[in-house]
Design a protein around this motif. Structure first.
Motif, PDB file in Angstrom:
ATOM      1  N   TRP A  55      26.017  55.617 102.024  1.00 31.96           N
ATOM      2  CA  TRP A  55      26.551  54.407 101.119  1.00 31.96           C
ATOM      3  C   TRP A  55      27.494  53.482 102.394  1.00 31.96           C
ATOM      4  O   TRP A  55      27.896  52.581 101.934  1.00 31.96           O
ATOM      5  CB  TRP A  55      27.630  54.722 100.276  1.00 31.96           C
ATOM      6  CG  TRP A  55      27.177  55.387  98.933  1.00 31.96           C
ATOM      7  CD1 TRP A  55      26.697  56.617  98.837  1.00 31.96           C
ATOM      8  CD2 TRP A  55      26.355  54.652  98.029  1.00 31.96           C
ATOM      9  NE1 TRP A  55      26.013  56.525  97.373  1.00 31.96           N
ATOM     10  CE2 TRP A  55      25.811  55.542  97.104  1.00 31.96           C
ATOM     11  CE3 TRP A  55      26.297  53.243  97.580  1.00 31.96           C
ATOM     12  CZ2 TRP A  55      25.358  55.133  95.956  1.00 31.96           C
ATOM     13  CZ3 TRP A  55      25.697  52.802  96.346  1.00 31.96           C
ATOM     14  CH2 TRP A  55      25.079  53.690  95.614  1.00 31.96           C
ATOM     15  N   THR A  57      27.175  50.975 104.834  1.00 36.51           N
ATOM     16  CA  THR A  57      26.368  49.928 105.191  1.00 36.51           C
ATOM     17  C   THR A  57      26.881  49.028 106.229  1.00 36.51           C
ATOM     18  O   THR A  57      26.286  47.791 106.455  1.00 36.51           O
ATOM     19  CB  THR A  57      26.366  48.977 103.933  1.00 36.51           C
ATOM     20  OG1 THR A  57      27.624  48.296 103.533  1.00 36.51           O
ATOM     21  CG2 THR A  57      25.662  49.577 102.651  1.00 36.51           C
ATOM     22  N   PHE A  60      24.145  47.564 108.603  1.00 34.93           N
ATOM     23  CA  PHE A  60      23.032  46.803 108.221  1.00 34.93           C
ATOM     24  C   PHE A  60      23.047  45.477 108.738  1.00 34.93           C
ATOM     25  O   PHE A  60      24.042  44.822 108.892  1.00 34.93           O
ATOM     26  CB  PHE A  60      23.232  46.462 106.333  1.00 34.93           C
ATOM     27  CG  PHE A  60      22.180  45.990 106.053  1.00 34.93           C
ATOM     28  CD1 PHE A  60      21.130  46.509 105.537  1.00 34.93           C
ATOM     29  CD2 PHE A  60      22.174  44.613 105.699  1.00 34.93           C
ATOM     30  CE1 PHE A  60      20.002  45.970 104.704  1.00 34.93           C
ATOM     31  CE2 PHE A  60      21.100  43.745 104.790  1.00 34.93           C
ATOM     32  CZ  PHE A  60      19.811  44.668 104.705  1.00 34.93           C
ATOM     33  N   LEU A  64      25.063  42.378 103.063  1.00 36.01           N
ATOM     34  CA  LEU A  64      24.667  43.084 101.872  1.00 36.01           C
ATOM     35  C   LEU A  64      25.749  42.987 100.735  1.00 36.01           C
ATOM     36  O   LEU A  64      26.931  43.614 101.203  1.00 36.01           O
ATOM     37  CB  LEU A  64      24.365  44.662 102.222  1.00 36.01           C
ATOM     38  CG  LEU A  64      23.571  45.451 101.293  1.00 36.01           C
ATOM     39  CD1 LEU A  64      22.038  44.901 101.111  1.00 36.01           C
ATOM     40  CD2 LEU A  64      23.738  46.941 101.949  1.00 36.01           C
ATOM     41  N   TRP A  80      22.508  45.927  95.024  1.00 38.69           N
ATOM     42  CA  TRP A  80      22.802  45.163  96.288  1.00 38.69           C
ATOM     43  C   TRP A  80      21.931  43.972  96.248  1.00 38.69           C
ATOM     44  O   TRP A  80      20.505  44.075  95.932  1.00 38.69           O
ATOM     45  CB  TRP A  80      22.503  46.014  97.363  1.00 38.69           C
ATOM     46  CG  TRP A  80      23.174  47.211  97.747  1.00 38.69           C
ATOM     47  CD1 TRP A  80      24.822  47.377  97.324  1.00 38.69           C
ATOM     48  CD2 TRP A  80      23.123  48.360  98.536  1.00 38.69           C
ATOM     49  NE1 TRP A  80      25.238  48.482  98.153  1.00 38.69           N
ATOM     50  CE2 TRP A  80      24.385  49.077  98.599  1.00 38.69           C
ATOM     51  CE3 TRP A  80      21.856  48.834  99.055  1.00 38.69           C
ATOM     52  CZ2 TRP A  80      24.274  50.283  99.463  1.00 38.69           C
ATOM     53  CZ3 TRP A  80      21.922  50.127 100.210  1.00 38.69           C
ATOM     54  CH2 TRP A  80      23.277  50.677  99.902  1.00 38.69           C
ATOM     55  N   THR A 109      20.496  53.834  97.972  1.00 37.83           N
ATOM     56  CA  THR A 109      20.667  53.926  99.550  1.00 37.83           C
ATOM     57  C   THR A 109      19.627  54.560 100.442  1.00 37.83           C
ATOM     58  O   THR A 109      19.568  54.289 101.513  1.00 37.83           O
ATOM     59  CB  THR A 109      21.887  54.980  99.704  1.00 37.83           C
ATOM     60  OG1 THR A 109      21.684  56.177  99.145  1.00 37.83           O
ATOM     61  CG2 THR A 109      23.100  54.303  98.891  1.00 37.83           C
ATOM     62  N   ILE A 112      17.563  51.587 102.015  1.00 37.51           N
ATOM     63  CA  ILE A 112      18.172  50.645 102.784  1.00 37.51           C
ATOM     64  C   ILE A 112      17.451  50.413 103.973  1.00 37.51           C
ATOM     65  O   ILE A 112      17.585  49.152 104.714  1.00 37.51           O
ATOM     66  CB  ILE A 112      19.630  51.306 103.056  1.00 37.51           C
ATOM     67  CG1 ILE A 112      20.400  50.192 103.737  1.00 37.51           C
ATOM     68  CG2 ILE A 112      19.548  52.580 104.162  1.00 37.51           C
ATOM     69  CD1 ILE A 112      22.042  50.544 103.874  1.00 37.51           C
TER      70      ILE A 112
END
Length: 269
Positions: A55, A57, A60, A64, A80, A109, A112
């Motif tokens: 979880w 992020t 990223f 997101l 998301w 997740t 991702i």
């Protein structure tokens, strides 16, 4: 006279024994069916609930966005919305959005890395967790997952930054069956299926061979019966060494689909 009473008593006792036997058989059948349904669910759905998963992020590559929305039957779902990364000055209303229906295990997740690559192609990606997965409420079942996909689509339509005519449905494995069902109910620009099977019945035959368990399975996810009603460009992707969803089932589903369509076979995958 005594003999008549004895016979009547014996007959009554026999009837009671038959009734008791029938009741035992009925209870046995009910226990078997309930047990079978539980086993069936456990063999189809492998959800991971929050906080299981990845979880964080913070790494990223882009924006997101956490999203929550409701299904028609009142279940709150989580997803998301990953905004496209593009070097070009492209307005939101010109971007394509991928509606991502993931497979039967884990949660959003676990995809991702896929999403990080996709947004770098200059497309938005909206991925959501089905009921019972991740941060979404509820318990998964076939009709519930269909309802979840409908709710995800309606949520996309409610956003100002989504081009309503540039939504692509993408389904991986079990998610392919959900994407196919959604495409029979709502319009999309294109449909992409990855490692998708024809039906749960066919998967059961593959898994259990000559055992006739496919007759007892309640869950359908019968994409083969639906794919012929869809008339949008289709891309099917399947590894020819797939040990979970047989390559032949993916090819059979593709064969039943309408043109225009493309099959991308991944050698050795």
């Amino acid at each position: 006279m005594v003999s008549i009473y004895q016979n009547a008593y014996a007959e009554t006792k026999k009837m009671k024994s038959v009734k008791a036997l029938v009741l035992i058989i009925l209870i046995g059948i009910i226990v078997f069916v309930v047990g079978l349904r539980r086993i069936e669910r456990n063999m189809i759905y492998f959800p991971m609930k929050f906080p299981e998963g990845y979880w964080d992020t913070s790494q990223f590559p882009g924006h997101l966005e956490d999203c929550t929305f409701q299904t028609e039957d009142g279940i709150t779902l989580h997803g998301w919305f990953a905004h496209a990364l593009s070097e070009q000055d492209v307005k939101d209303e010109q971007l394509r959005t991928l509606l991502f229906c993931h497979g039967n295990a884990g949660n959003i997740t676990h995809r991702i890395t896929n999403i990080a690559y996709l947004v770098q192609l200059g497309i938005n990606v909206f991925i959501f967790d089905y009921r019972g997965y991740g941060k979404s409420e509820g318990t998964p079942d076939e009709q519930g997952l269909y309802a979840d996909a409908l709710a995800a689509y309606e949520y996309l339509l409610s956003r100002d930054d989504v081009h309503k005519e540039k939504i692509v449905f993408f389904g991986r494995s079990l998610g392919g069956a959900i994407a196919v069902d959604l495409a029979t109910k709502r319009p999309c620009e294109k449909l992409i299926l990855e490692s998708t099977f024809t039906s749960v019945q066919d998967m059961t035959k593959t898994m259990f061979g000559s055992l006739p368990l496919h007759y007892l399975v309640k869950t359908k996810f019968n994409s083969l019966s639906k794919i012929g009603t869809i008339h949008v460009p289709l891309l099917s992707i399947h590894g020819n060494k797939d040990t979970i969803v047989p390559f032949k089932l993916g090819k059979r589903l593709f064969t039943a689909a309408n043109e225009p369509k493309t099959f991308y076979e991944i050698q050795g995958a």
